[in-house]
Design an enzyme around this catalytic site. Structure first.
Site, mmCIF file in Angstrom:
data_model
loop_
_atom_site.group_PDB
_atom_site.id
_atom_site.type_symbol
_atom_site.label_atom_id
_atom_site.label_comp_id
_atom_site.label_asym_id
_atom_site.label_seq_id
_atom_site.Cartn_x
_atom_site.Cartn_y
_atom_site.Cartn_z
ATOM 1 N N CYS A 138 32.102 42.320 43.504
ATOM 2 C CA CYS A 138 31.361 43.103 42.510
ATOM 3 C C CYS A 138 30.965 42.223 41.317
ATOM 4 C CB CYS A 138 32.169 44.328 42.103
ATOM 5 S SG CYS A 138 31.167 45.551 41.235
ATOM 6 N N HIS B 284 33.960 46.764 47.234
ATOM 7 C CA HIS B 284 35.325 46.478 46.770
ATOM 8 C C HIS B 284 36.350 46.571 47.909
ATOM 9 C CE1 HIS B 284 35.032 46.462 42.278
ATOM 10 N NE2 HIS B 284 33.916 47.126 42.520
ATOM 11 N N GLU C 172 39.354 45.532 47.938
ATOM 12 C CA GLU C 172 40.706 45.811 47.415
ATOM 13 C C GLU C 172 40.937 47.310 47.239
ATOM 14 O OE1 GLU C 172 38.216 44.954 45.637
ATOM 15 O OE2 GLU C 172 38.326 45.768 43.603
#
Lengths: 277, 171
Positions: A94, A227, A229
């Site tokens: 990002c 993303h 994560e």
């Protein structure tokens, strides 16, 4: 060179305004990769001993001037650039993706030149900040990108996005063709069945060629807008999605231990794992 | 017949964006002596459906007063002027940076038409107007401004990424 074993650890860089460094570190640890959060004003020399880097999401410098533009000029990014040249794995997520592009590390065809931008999202009838789950298709050849080497060819991953400036664009007429020829387009937006499309339902920001993730020519640096994560654990996957991951998520409901199982984004972090010598 | 009028909006509180950009240019990009000061303003270009310049200015002034998304009097100062009109405030080379795909202006245009009934507003464009004040002894302020504007690499340029934005020396 090893210093205090740092060559087997990943540095998660925290700039002023980064806000995903802790969850990114946790995703790395869950993938069996040792990781430290390293602030932007720490010694570039110390940073140079790390075996890999993650530039996490957030709003470095409050997105002043342009997302990623100021962080890209930081001294510590020189250590990242040197690491890229040494072949170390580097993942920009990002805002980290925006920094890598503004620093000229990705796509990196003309070394050091800024060849693309992450422009404000654009879709018919709307603009602004988008936050939702999307599907990504792994379109690069097997092993082409170090960070996606554990993904299957054409594998489809559900991963969330959260950005306002995520539209890969270029003013070059032939860059996209070059990226395709070089096999640098690693992940593209697709539907649940893996069909790549520029439809706003599929490509959430109007990114050229439906690009979600790009690597450098060497394949060790990946700039990724979504993303991973936030998809590193099964419990993070929305139950209603049209994917087997959601089926597994539903099946694990109420079983805390099963919800801690791997999510679709974890293998990008596992790819940092070094073979034990 | 239409008339184009510019609205230029400046923060009257410290502009942290301009300060951060100036700091990076000085400390990270080698402009320590060449750059005097960097300032930033929001720039809007209104195309009003009238050939009467005074009426066009009045309409833009009215929209600026009624829409705090354009001008918030608690933190902004604004001036209504002809395009490329030299302002009396300070010296330096002005650089206008605009997004190639001006999403911000399209959203504002829709808002002004819908919420303020601005049916005589034919078009709207937006940008950021930077003023690059050269340091003492700088011989070529225009080249300095162009060099700061065009982002070519990590070490060259900051204000505009030419893949998504345009820039021009303004006025």
């Amino acid at each position: 060179m090893s210093r205090d074993g740092l060559d087997r650890r990943v540095a998660v860089l925290g700039f002023p305004g980064s806000n995903c460094e802790v969850e990114t570190q946790r995703a790395l640890l869950a993938a069996g990769v040792k990781a430290d959060i390293v602030r932007w004003n720490e010694s570039p020399d110390r940073l140079s001993h790390y075996g890999g880097f993650v530039l996490p999401g957030g709003f470095s410098y409050q997105d002043r001037v342009r997302a990623g533009a100021l962080a890209a000029k930081e001294t510590i990014v020189e250590a990242v650039t040197a690491g890229a040249e040494e072949g170390k794995p580097i993942l920009g997520i990002c805002n980290g993706c925006q920094i890598l592009v503004e620093a000229g590390l990705v796509p990196g065809i003309r070394e050091g030149d800024v060849e693309m931008a992450l422009a404000p999202n654009h879709r018919p009838g709307g603009a602004g900040y988008y936050c939702r789950w999307v599907f990504l298709k792994h379109v690069a050849s097997p092993g082409r990108c170090l960070l996606t080497r554990l993904l299957g060819q054409s594998e489809v991953l559900p991963i969330p996005i959260a950005h306002a400036e995520g539209r890969f664009v270029t003013s070059s007429n032939d860059l996209v063709a070059t990226l395709r020829e070089n096999d640098q387009v690693v992940l593209r937006y697709c539907d649940a069945h893996g069909r790549v499309s520029s439809s706003p339902d599929v490509n959430p920001n109007g990114s050229v060629d439906d690009i979600a993730g790009l690597c450098n020519p060497r394949g060790n640096v990946l700039a990724l807008m979504p993303h991973p994560e936030r998809a590193a654990w099964l419990r993070q996957v929305p139950e209603g999605m049209e994917t087997l991951w959601a089926t597994d998520r539903s099946g694990a409901a109420g079983r805390g231990q099963d919800l801690e199982n791997e999510g679709p984004g974890r293998r990008l972090f596992e790819a940092f794992g070094w073979e034990q010598g | 017949m239409s008339t184009k009028i510019a609205l230029v909006v400046r923060l009257k509180v410290p502009d942290t964006t301009a300060l951060s950009a100036e700091d990076v240019l000085r400390r990270k990009m080698g402009y320590g002596d060449r750059l005097g000061r960097l300032r930033r303003e929001d720039w809007w270009l209104f195309e009003v459906d009238t050939g009467d310049g005074a009426r066009a200015r009045a309409r833009v002034g009215e929209w600026a007063r009624r829409c705090t998304s354009l001008v918030n009097p608690n933190k902004h100062r604004a001036r209504v002027e002809l395009p490329r009109e030299k302002s009396g405030s300070g010296s330096g080379v002005r650089v206008l940076v605009r997004d190639r795909d001006d999403v911000r202006a399209r959203s504002m245009l829709a808002f002004l038409r819908y919420s303020l009934g601005a049916s005589d507003l034919l078009s709207l464009r937006s940008g950021t107007l930077w003023t690059v004040e050269p340091g003492a002894g700088e011989k070529d302020p225009r080249s300095l401004a162009e060099g700061i504007a065009a982002t070519r690499s990590r070490r060259r340029g900051l204000l505009a990424n030419p893949h998504a934005q345009t820039f021009e020396i303004y006025g």
